[in-house]
Design a protein around this motif. Structure first.
Motif, PDB file in Angstrom:
ATOM      1  N   GLU A  78      24.083   9.131  30.655  1.00  0.00           N
ATOM      2  CA  GLU A  78      23.194  10.259  30.376  1.00  0.00           C
ATOM      3  C   GLU A  78      23.793  11.550  30.894  1.00  0.00           C
ATOM      4  OE1 GLU A  78      18.988   9.764  31.088  1.00  0.00           O
ATOM      5  OE2 GLU A  78      19.258   7.593  31.166  1.00  0.00           O
ATOM      6  N   SER A 111      22.679  19.896  27.196  1.00  0.00           N
ATOM      7  CA  SER A 111      21.325  20.304  27.590  1.00  0.00           C
ATOM      8  C   SER A 111      20.761  19.398  28.682  1.00  0.00           C
ATOM      9  CB  SER A 111      20.383  20.279  26.378  1.00  0.00           C
ATOM     10  OG  SER A 111      20.803  21.211  25.420  1.00  0.00           O
ATOM     11  N   TYR A 112      21.026  18.085  28.556  1.00  0.00           N
ATOM     12  CA  TYR A 112      20.506  17.174  29.578  1.00  0.00           C
ATOM     13  C   TYR A 112      21.129  17.474  30.936  1.00  0.00           C
ATOM     14  CZ  TYR A 112      19.143  13.030  32.136  1.00  0.00           C
ATOM     15  OH  TYR A 112      18.623  12.199  33.073  1.00  0.00           O
ATOM     16  N   SER A 157      12.281  21.969  29.863  1.00  0.00           N
ATOM     17  CA  SER A 157      13.266  21.467  28.896  1.00  0.00           C
ATOM     18  C   SER A 157      12.722  20.243  28.149  1.00  0.00           C
ATOM     19  CB  SER A 157      14.565  21.082  29.617  1.00  0.00           C
ATOM     20  OG  SER A 157      14.376  19.889  30.385  1.00  0.00           O
ATOM     21  N   LEU A 182      13.437  17.280  28.755  1.00  0.00           N
ATOM     22  CA  LEU A 182      14.501  16.285  28.654  1.00  0.00           C
ATOM     23  C   LEU A 182      14.487  15.273  29.784  1.00  0.00           C
ATOM     24  CD1 LEU A 182      17.400  18.701  27.602  1.00  0.00           C
ATOM     25  CD2 LEU A 182      16.110  17.136  26.118  1.00  0.00           C
ATOM     26  N   GLU A 230      12.623  12.789  31.262  1.00  0.00           N
ATOM     27  CA  GLU A 230      11.490  11.866  31.170  1.00  0.00           C
ATOM     28  C   GLU A 230      11.772  10.589  31.952  1.00  0.00           C
ATOM     29  OE1 GLU A 230       8.643  12.732  29.959  1.00  0.00           O
ATOM     30  OE2 GLU A 230       9.463  14.682  29.393  1.00  0.00           O
TER      31      GLU A 230
END
Length: 390
Positions: free
Chosen positions: A22, A58-59, A91, A93, A95
């Motif tokens: 990730e 973005s993550y 964001s 993102l 979770e």
């Protein structure tokens, strides 16, 4: 403890994320380095390490923003902490397992910084799905606190209703918030119920009893107002002078003048306050405690001459005619009335000439049927007495 816990969770999360690809390898390595620096209390270096990262994913940006926010918070830099956590949370993102806790951390920071309007949306989001390890009631209490600070009273009561459904034991702070909203919305009956719950927690706190009495008076329930104030006194609550005055008034309104007089007797400044002393004399008089009333009227009259009239009336009623005459000599104004009362007093003392003289004087000052009747009666009495003596 909380700060160390959050840092620890970031570390474990980083390891998991790196395995799951990730985070990019570039970011994962530097995040691990920043974490180690933070663990060694080198927060400035840890922050600098994260700020220097050139991130395109973005993550990665969201993850690093969260970590930066926590480091800033740990370093007591609240404003940049809030800014970074907002980036991370907004964001959408993150979770992972810590997403809920991160959102709560941001909401709590905003609340502590008195940014209530900004905190509320985050708290409402948190309330939708509370993990079993977290306290749902705490979220609703913070929602209530935020609305309270914004004077949004109906929303305070909505949040408090949700809070109370979760079965928490009564506590002062939540109930105080609820009470404030009820008072602002003129919800007197619910406020009375809330005050009673507060009294159950702090029975010695006089403010709660005063508020309860005030609310009963607001809804015109003098009986329960009296019962509440009397119960507070019976329980040894520290009532002040104004509380005792109110208690006396409530006894008087309920038709219990003897207790009203006794309560006034507990006031420290009673014998130096003519109005209060006159009130006590009135209560004793209503209770038909004539001698106690006379004693109180004497004190009131010495403080304020207007009460010599009241004293004289009661002295005559109780047959203390000589004392009544002395009191009447101190009455100012009411000349016709004074002359008539003196007429009666002299008559009772069998001083007919003096009685007749004052009856005539009363009739000269202010002609009246009563004065004329006295003059006629006393004149006839004098004549009859003269005939007997001749």
């Amino acid at each position: 403890m909380m700060k160390k816990f959050l840092i620890g969770t970031i570390l474990s999360l980083c390891a998991l994320s790196a395995v799951a690809n990730e985070l990019s390898q570039y970011t994962a390595i530097r995040v691990q380095r920043a974490h180690h620096l933070a663990q060694e209390d080198k927060l400035k270096e840890a922050i600098s390490t994260l700020k220097a990262l050139d991130l395109s994913r973005s993550y990665d940006q969201a993850f690093v923003a969260r970590m930066l926010g926590i480091f800033y918070w740990q370093n007591e830099q609240i404003k940049p902490a809030i800014k970074q956590l907002e980036i991370a949370v907004n964001s959408g993102l993150l979770e992972d397992e810590q997403a809920w806790q991160t959102r709560k951390m941001l909401a709590d920071m905003l609340l502590n910084e008195q940014q209530f309007s900004k905190a509320l949306p985050y708290y409402y989001d948190l309330s939708k799905a509370v993990p079993k390890t977290q306290k749902a009631h705490d979220i609703w209490l913070r929602i209530a606190q935020s609305h309270y600070q914004l004077s949004q009273w109906n929303k305070v009561l909505f949040a408090m209703a949700r809070y109370e459904k979760l079965g928490q034991p009564d506590e002062i702070a939540p109930l105080s918030i609820k009470l404030s909203a009820e008072l602002e919305l003129n919800k007197w009956a619910p406020a009375i119920s809330t005050i009673k719950r507060l009294i159950a927690i702090e029975p010695e706190r006089v403010e709660w009893w005063r508020q309860l009495v005030a609310l009963y008076l607001r809804v015109d329930d003098d009986k329960r107002a009296l019962d509440s104030m009397a119960l507070a006194k019976l329980n040894g609550v520290a009532l002040n002078q104004d509380d005792l005055k109110l208690l006396a008034q409530l006894y008087g309104k309920r038709g219990i003048p003897e207790r009203a007089a006794k309560v006034l007797g507990e006031l420290k400044d009673l014998d130096s306050d003519s109005q209060l002393k006159a009130q006590q004399a009135t209560y004793w008089q209503m209770a038909k405690e004539w001698q106690k009333s006379i004693a109180s009227w004497r004190v009131a009259a010495k403080l304020d001459g207007q009460y010599y009239w009241n004293l004289s009336q009661l002295l005559v009623q109780e047959g203390h005619y000589q004392d009544a005459l002395v009191a009447l000599d101190n009455v100012t104004g009411r000349k016709a009335d004074v002359a008539l009362v003196k007429t009666r007093a002299y008559y009772k003392l069998k001083r007919i000439e003096d009685a007749l003289a004052h009856a005539k004087r009363a009739n000269e000052i202010e002609p009246s049927t009563q004065a004329e009747s006295w003059v006629k009666y006393l004149s006839q009495l004098r004549k009859a007495k003269a005939s007997q003596n001749s």
